[in-house]
Design a protein around this motif. Structure first.
Motif, PDB file in Angstrom:
ATOM      1  N   VAL A  13      49.979  52.902  63.118  1.00  0.00           N
ATOM      2  CA  VAL A  13      50.788  51.911  63.721  1.00  0.00           C
ATOM      3  C   VAL A  13      52.167  52.872  63.840  1.00  0.00           C
ATOM      4  N   GLN A  14      53.018  52.618  65.167  1.00  0.00           N
ATOM      5  CA  GLN A  14      54.044  52.765  65.878  1.00  0.00           C
ATOM      6  C   GLN A  14      54.929  52.384  65.157  1.00  0.00           C
ATOM      7  N   ILE A  15      55.589  50.928  65.284  1.00  0.00           N
ATOM      8  CA  ILE A  15      56.196  49.747  65.055  1.00  0.00           C
ATOM      9  C   ILE A  15      55.822  48.868  64.628  1.00  0.00           C
ATOM     10  N   ASN A  16      56.061  47.496  66.582  1.00  0.00           N
ATOM     11  CA  ASN A  16      55.786  46.494  66.190  1.00  0.00           C
ATOM     12  C   ASN A  16      54.283  45.422  66.068  1.00  0.00           C
ATOM     13  N   ALA A  17      53.588  46.804  65.436  1.00  0.00           N
ATOM     14  CA  ALA A  17      51.579  45.839  66.028  1.00  0.00           C
ATOM     15  C   ALA A  17      51.653  44.598  64.902  1.00  0.00           C
ATOM     16  N   PRO A  18      52.683  45.100  63.902  1.00  0.00           N
ATOM     17  CA  PRO A  18      52.146  43.734  62.516  1.00  0.00           C
ATOM     18  C   PRO A  18      53.026  42.404  63.066  1.00  0.00           C
ATOM     19  N   TYR A  19      53.856  42.721  63.591  1.00  0.00           N
ATOM     20  CA  TYR A  19      54.942  40.838  64.413  1.00  0.00           C
ATOM     21  C   TYR A  19      54.375  41.086  66.017  1.00  0.00           C
ATOM     22  N   ALA A  20      53.847  41.351  66.357  1.00  0.00           N
ATOM     23  CA  ALA A  20      53.080  41.140  67.261  1.00  0.00           C
ATOM     24  C   ALA A  20      52.175  40.149  66.724  1.00  0.00           C
ATOM     25  N   TYR A  21      50.960  40.943  65.730  1.00  0.00           N
ATOM     26  CA  TYR A  21      49.744  40.286  65.061  1.00  0.00           C
ATOM     27  C   TYR A  21      50.453  39.367  64.267  1.00  0.00           C
ATOM     28  N   ASP A  22      51.093  39.021  64.011  1.00  0.00           N
ATOM     29  CA  ASP A  22      52.476  37.582  63.261  1.00  0.00           C
ATOM     30  C   ASP A  22      52.535  36.455  64.243  1.00  0.00           C
ATOM     31  N   ALA A  23      52.879  37.611  65.448  1.00  0.00           N
ATOM     32  CA  ALA A  23      53.190  36.930  66.692  1.00  0.00           C
ATOM     33  C   ALA A  23      52.039  35.488  66.965  1.00  0.00           C
ATOM     34  N   VAL A  24      50.387  35.940  67.410  1.00  0.00           N
ATOM     35  CA  VAL A  24      49.393  35.462  67.713  1.00  0.00           C
ATOM     36  C   VAL A  24      49.341  34.382  66.388  1.00  0.00           C
ATOM     37  N   MET A  25      48.880  34.594  65.094  1.00  0.00           N
ATOM     38  CA  MET A  25      49.078  34.747  64.283  1.00  0.00           C
ATOM     39  C   MET A  25      49.449  32.347  63.960  1.00  0.00           C
TER      40      MET A  25
END
Length: 375
Positions: free
Chosen positions: A300-312
């Motif tokens: 992960v660079q930085i924001n992948a988990p935030y994109a994941y949570d945005a979709v969820m």
């Protein structure tokens, strides 16, 4: 008879497939150009969420649905971002995750708002994004006000810096972050001894560095991305300027060490990421990182988990509303309370994340090293 039975079975399966509603989630970021590693990171995070939702077999309004990611490249360019936004609106997306930078998110947000499509940015931090009064605009990361305040406090208290030179890349993100940091720094008793600017495609910083060096700063604060900060660090070294650098999430990637040509020293750079978890919540984030690496073969660079949570979070609002129609689930999204891998997701009246956290990092051996999680 046997052939007829097989044919009926195939037709039955086809009927179920055709009856299944497709929910389109848009994503846009720079997946080409100097900051493509950031854009691909958020796209990958969104893709992981789509795959998880489809594996789960989500039902909305009692009917099975299939989520589809519609990913576009905005090149990190505001004009291209508006073209991409209109393309996604015309494709009748049900929701939008993106854009990546504030400079692309802000102009694109006008188009999504005009179409009534909810938009969640997983990475844009400029306060202007949610100050436009658009009820469709949300973000799952802290904004530049929170980032700048935390960095200003750490610069003076943690790094003992009093004299700071600031440089921004003239983007909405860079200018906004420098403004908020400078305000916080001065509130803490520090002073800005030099103010310079460059642009996000610059490669020669010798004139800027020479002027900054003359002001004898304790610290250089850079508002921009690692694609610019890395070469700047290399040229600082070449010109005999061995001071520390601080910045926001734009420089908070391991790529900065590579981009500096290996000249970045241990603990020379301090950066802040908008977000972060601690305590028991770290287990969920650690699992996400491990799953991400297994799926894509990279960290992960930085924001992948935030994109994941945005979709969820968007999908959860649709389920609660019993509809994927933007007008139906938007009011639910505005009041959502979702437990994500990045922590609790809930929005204030403007669409900003409530109680946004900040994670401070430095670098050792070219890798990020955690300093603290704060608010």
């Amino acid at each position: 008879m046997k052939k007829q039975a097989v044919l009926l079975a195939v037709l039955s399966v086809a009927g179920v497939a055709s009856a299944q509603e497709v929910v389109k989630i848009g994503h846009a970021a720079a997946v080409t150009g100097p900051v493509a590693y950031f854009g691909k990171d958020t796209e990958n995070g969104a893709r992981m969420a789509i795959e998880a939702l489809n594996a789960r077999g989500v039902r909305i309004g009692g009917k099975p649905v299939r989520f589809q990611l519609m990913a576009e490249d905005d090149g990190g360019d505001p004009k291209q971002a508006t073209t991409v936004a209109q393309k996604l609106v015309d494709a009748r997306i049900n929701g939008m995750v993106g854009h990546e930078t504030s400079g692309t998110t802000i102009p694109a947000s006008k188009i999504y708002h005009a179409a009534g499509i909810p938009q969640i940015s997983p990475s844009s931090t400029s306060p202007k994004y949610t100050q436009q009064g658009f009820n469709t605009a949300f973000r799952v990361v802290a904004n530049d006000v929170q980032l700048g305040q935390a960095l200003g406090r750490y610069a003076t208290a943690g790094m003992k810096a009093k004299r700071v030179a600031v440089v921004d890349d003239r983007t909405a993100y860079g200018q906004g972050l420098v403004t908020e940091f400078s305000r916080s720094l001065q509130q803490q008793g520090g002073s800005v001894v030099a103010r310079e600017f460059t642009h996000d495609k610059a490669t020669d910083f010798s004139a800027i560095i020479t002027r900054i060096r003359a002001s004898k700063p304790d610290l250089v604060f850079f508002g921009g991305m690692s694609a610019t900060a890395g070469p700047m660090l290399r040229q600082m070294k070449q010109l005999g300027m061995n001071v520390r650098m601080m910045g926001g999430d734009g420089i908070c990637s391991d790529e900065i060490h590579k981009l500096s040509g290996g000249t970045m020293q241990d603990e020379q750079v301090v950066c802040a990421e908008a977000g972060g978890v601690q305590g028991e919540a770290r287990a969920g984030m650690d699992k996400f990182r491990a799953d991400y690496k297994k799926r894509f073969g990279i960290d992960v660079q930085i924001n992948a988990p935030y994109a994941y949570d945005a979709v969820m979070t968007m999908a959860e609002a649709m389920v609660k509303a019993g509809s994927a129609a933007p007008s139906r689930y938007l009011p639910v999204l505005a009041k959502i309370q979702y437990k994500g891998v990045t922590g609790p997701v809930a929005f204030d009246a403007r669409g900003d994340i409530r109680d946004g956290t900040i994670t401070l990092y430095t670098f050792k051996g070219g890798k990020r090293s955690l300093l603290a999680v704060t608010k």
